[in-house]
Design an enzyme around this catalytic site. Sequence first.
Site, PDB file in Angstrom:
ATOM      1  N   ASP A 143      16.915  88.355  71.518  1.00 27.70           N
ATOM      2  CA  ASP A 143      16.752  86.913  71.716  1.00 27.70           C
ATOM      3  C   ASP A 143      16.150  86.378  70.423  1.00 27.70           C
ATOM      4  O   ASP A 143      14.940  86.215  70.304  1.00 27.70           O
ATOM      5  CB  ASP A 143      15.834  86.653  72.913  1.00 27.70           C
ATOM      6  N   ASP A 192       7.638  92.659  68.709  1.00 27.81           N
ATOM      7  CA  ASP A 192       7.613  91.351  68.059  1.00 27.81           C
ATOM      8  C   ASP A 192       6.787  91.468  66.788  1.00 27.81           C
ATOM      9  O   ASP A 192       5.886  92.308  66.696  1.00 27.81           O
ATOM     10  CB  ASP A 192       7.022  90.278  68.974  1.00 27.81           C
ATOM     11  N   CYS A 222      18.572  80.096  71.845  1.00 19.73           N
ATOM     12  CA  CYS A 222      18.458  78.824  72.567  1.00 19.73           C
ATOM     13  C   CYS A 222      18.924  77.697  71.650  1.00 19.73           C
ATOM     14  O   CYS A 222      18.290  76.658  71.540  1.00 19.73           O
ATOM     15  CB  CYS A 222      17.038  78.591  73.076  1.00 19.73           C
TER      16      CYS A 222
END
Length: 400
Positions: free
Chosen positions: A297, A252, A350
């Site tokens: 993601d 990340d 999402c």
Amino acid sequence: MKLYAAHLHAIAEALQNIFREGAYADREIARILKADKRRGSNDRAFIAEHTYAIVRYYRLYAHLAGAEPQTKAEWWRLMGIHLLLNGIDLPDWREFKDLDRSTLQSALEEARTDRALRESIPDWLDVLGEEQLGAEWTATIAALNEQAPVVLRVNRLQADAAAVTESLAQEGIVVEPLAGDALLVTERKNLFRTKAFQRGLFEVQDYSSQQAAPALEVEPGQLVVDACAGAGGKSLHLAALMENKGRLLSLDIHGWKLEELKRRARRNGVTNLEARPITSTKIIKRLTGKADRVLLDVPCSGLGVLRRNPDAKWKLSPESIERVVQEQQEILTNYSRMVKPGGKLVYATCSVLPRENGDQLRAFLPSPAGEGWEVEEERSLLPQRDGYDGFFISRLSRTR
């Protein structure tokens, strides 16, 4: 419960910080609740529930009030409108003078004829939603204004569903099994204080989100990369599916999120995970063609999780969505290179917007970076149809 001035002072402070100072609702509510240790569980629940509800319907309530609140008195009036419309009788305080339930109900019925007002969203978002989802948009945005269910993911490294269910029952928490490792909590309680959580037997993770890791089809012993790991909910799921065997790299750009992941990994009994911050493009280049599986993601608008983050709709803009779409394209183009021939990649968001989801695949496949890739699976999860968060999950395989 009885309405106390202290409750409303806390809610008003939180609302002003969220809407005037740009604070994130979840963090601000957590701060407010910690500020007074004398509050009982019912007090904390009341403050959190009604703060979130007012954030969710802020535009609608401001419309009924006649304008967005600016002064302390106007914030209290907005709270009074919310409480009256939700069946709570107001005390005879000067802040609530001239508020009448029947008058408000009539104004509410008129406002509900306008979808953007009814669902309390910006006009531009209503236009974009209809443009992207067509006839599905009305039901989708209505469902995204409902309270989200609480779902747990059993950590199969430490327990099975039966053991978690029994442990929670001993502390008065009832759950129902869903598919896979998911358990639905039937009554909202503080799960993080339970012995089962402290022992790492479960994580709180929405059912839709739980579909991403299994879609990657990982196997023990593989090299798996979670390239946008964040605080690592899906990394922890991947580690469990890998049975702690092989190598799991959680990457990340935000190092502080990876520190949280490390803490969670220790509680979960995860031993095959390495958290590594992306400090330069070299991190990705060194992994070119080496990973068996890669999970992307990617950062997104978050429109699929508005039920959990209702303040997001006031922080988004057409420009921010344009930026995130560009970022998604860059991540898919560059990070997909980590997958070796014969390997697989999951692209997930999402979001409920096709331009962040399937449209990104349609742009990637004909590009030079998409050469040799095929889509194996593609799923769009919508709250009104599937019952949980809006989510998009696709699996691609690299043939060469």
